[in-house]
Write an enzyme that holds these catalytic residues in place. Structure first.
Site, short mmCIF file in Angstrom:
data_model
loop_
_atom_site.label_atom_id
_atom_site.label_comp_id
_atom_site.label_asym_id
_atom_site.label_seq_id
_atom_site.Cartn_x
_atom_site.Cartn_y
_atom_site.Cartn_z
CG ASP A 46 22.65 2.29 71.01
OD1 ASP A 46 23.23 1.19 70.92
OD2 ASP A 46 23.26 3.35 71.27
CG ASP A 85 22.15 0.94 74.91
OD1 ASP A 85 22.90 1.02 75.91
OD2 ASP A 85 22.49 0.38 73.86
CE LYS A 115 24.79 -1.21 76.65
NZ LYS A 115 25.40 -0.24 75.72
CD GLU A 117 28.00 3.55 73.23
OE1 GLU A 117 28.79 4.33 72.64
OE2 GLU A 117 27.24 2.76 72.64
CD GLU A 184 30.67 -3.22 71.18
OE1 GLU A 184 29.89 -2.61 71.93
OE2 GLU A 184 30.46 -3.40 69.96
#
Ligand code: KIV
Length: 289
Positions: A46, A85, A115, A117, A184
């Site tokens: 993204d 994403d 993916k 988060e 990250e």
């Protein structure tokens, strides 16, 4: 010879065997080049919101945006695993919403994995997607979709509580069924601890060399993004400078009349020497003489 297609389970099996090289990609042209270079995973991140759309962060990116770019990347890549994403608010509301969004990325975008988060809070959604046959990649540490909660793009897990939370989240994602986890912006030692705590590969970005793989944003590693360059980015080229120099030369030559020359123009006389240049029109519409 046909290229062997990389699958999510092949990536999972690479832990402890060989490092995994991941780049973001947003279009077919870059996807084709990265695929030819044997990049293992193309992540339709993204970050396209910032790099392609010029937005200040990733929050406004829509599911439709990611579907569009995933389709394009899929047309360019034959070998790499295509991971798309799940954008902000496409999965946080409920596991059902997450499953529906992931399903659209696969059905309409051609994604081969998705993916998302977050840690413990997304595990039910992860399990639903995995049970439905969709491979899932996790993302921990600096999670840009939570930029307002994190108070900016900062290194995470710097204290004991943060480290513990990160390890617990990684283990929870592993139990939920992810095939890999992006880490990250976390200290190198913490990334190493997480990497040693889970059986799935960790893919680091700003997380040091002890992860099982690395990911970079393609505009960053190519030197195309001229804004802030984080410390963890290695620029393997300075394409921004080259592209600007080329554009300046083009503008100069158009203004001076140096371009186009005769050899760039279609004339009445046959031009056998020009035939190879025109090969790229072979599969598209013919350009009239
Ligand atoms: O969106 C993205 O490009 C990402 C990478 C930075 C890992 O999530």
């Amino acid at each position: 010879m046909a290229q062997e297609k990389i699958t999510a389970s092949a990536i999972r099996a690479r832990k402890g065997e060989s490092k995994i090289a991941v780049l973001t990609a947003y279009d077919a042209t870059f996807a084709r080049v990265f695929d030819a270079a044997h990049v293992d995973i193309l992540l339709v991140g993204d970050t396209l919101g910032m790099l392609v759309q010029g937005l200040p962060n990733t929050l406004a990116v829509t599911l439709e945006d990611v579907i569009y770019h995933t389709r394009a990347v899929g047309r360019g890549a034959a070998r790499a695993l295509i991971v798309a994403d799940l954008p902000f608010m496409s999965y946080q509301i409920s596991p059902e919403q997450a499953l529906a969004a992931a399903g659209r990325l696969v059905k309409e975008g051609g994604a081969e994995a998705v993916k998302l988060e977050g840690g413990g809070s997304v595990c039910t959604a992860v399990t639903r997607m995995v049970d439905a046959g969709i491979p899932v990649m996790g993302h921990l540490g600096l999670t840009p979709q939570s930029v307002h909660t994190l108070g900016g793009f900062r290194v995470q897990a710097k204290d004991e509580a943060g480290r513990e939370r990160l390890i617990n989240d990684a283990r929870a994602l592993e139990r939920a069924g992810v095939f890999s986890i992006v880490l990250e912006a976390v200290p190198r030692a913490v990334a190493k601890m997480v990497t040693e705590s889970v059986s799935v590969p960790t893919i680091g970005i700003g997380a040091g060399p002890d992860c099982d793989g690395q990911v970079l944003v393609c505009y960053d590693f190519l030197g195309l993004f001229q804004g802030f360059v984080p410390r963890f980015v290695k620029r393997y080229a300075e394409l921004g400078e080259s592209v600007e120099a080329a554009a300046r030369a083009y503008v100069r030559e158009v203004r001076s009349g140096e371009f186009p020359e005769d050899r760039h123009s279609f004339g009445n006389a046959p031009r056998p020497e020009a035939a190879p240049d025109e090969a790229r029109y072979a599969s598209g519409p013919k350009v009239p003489e």
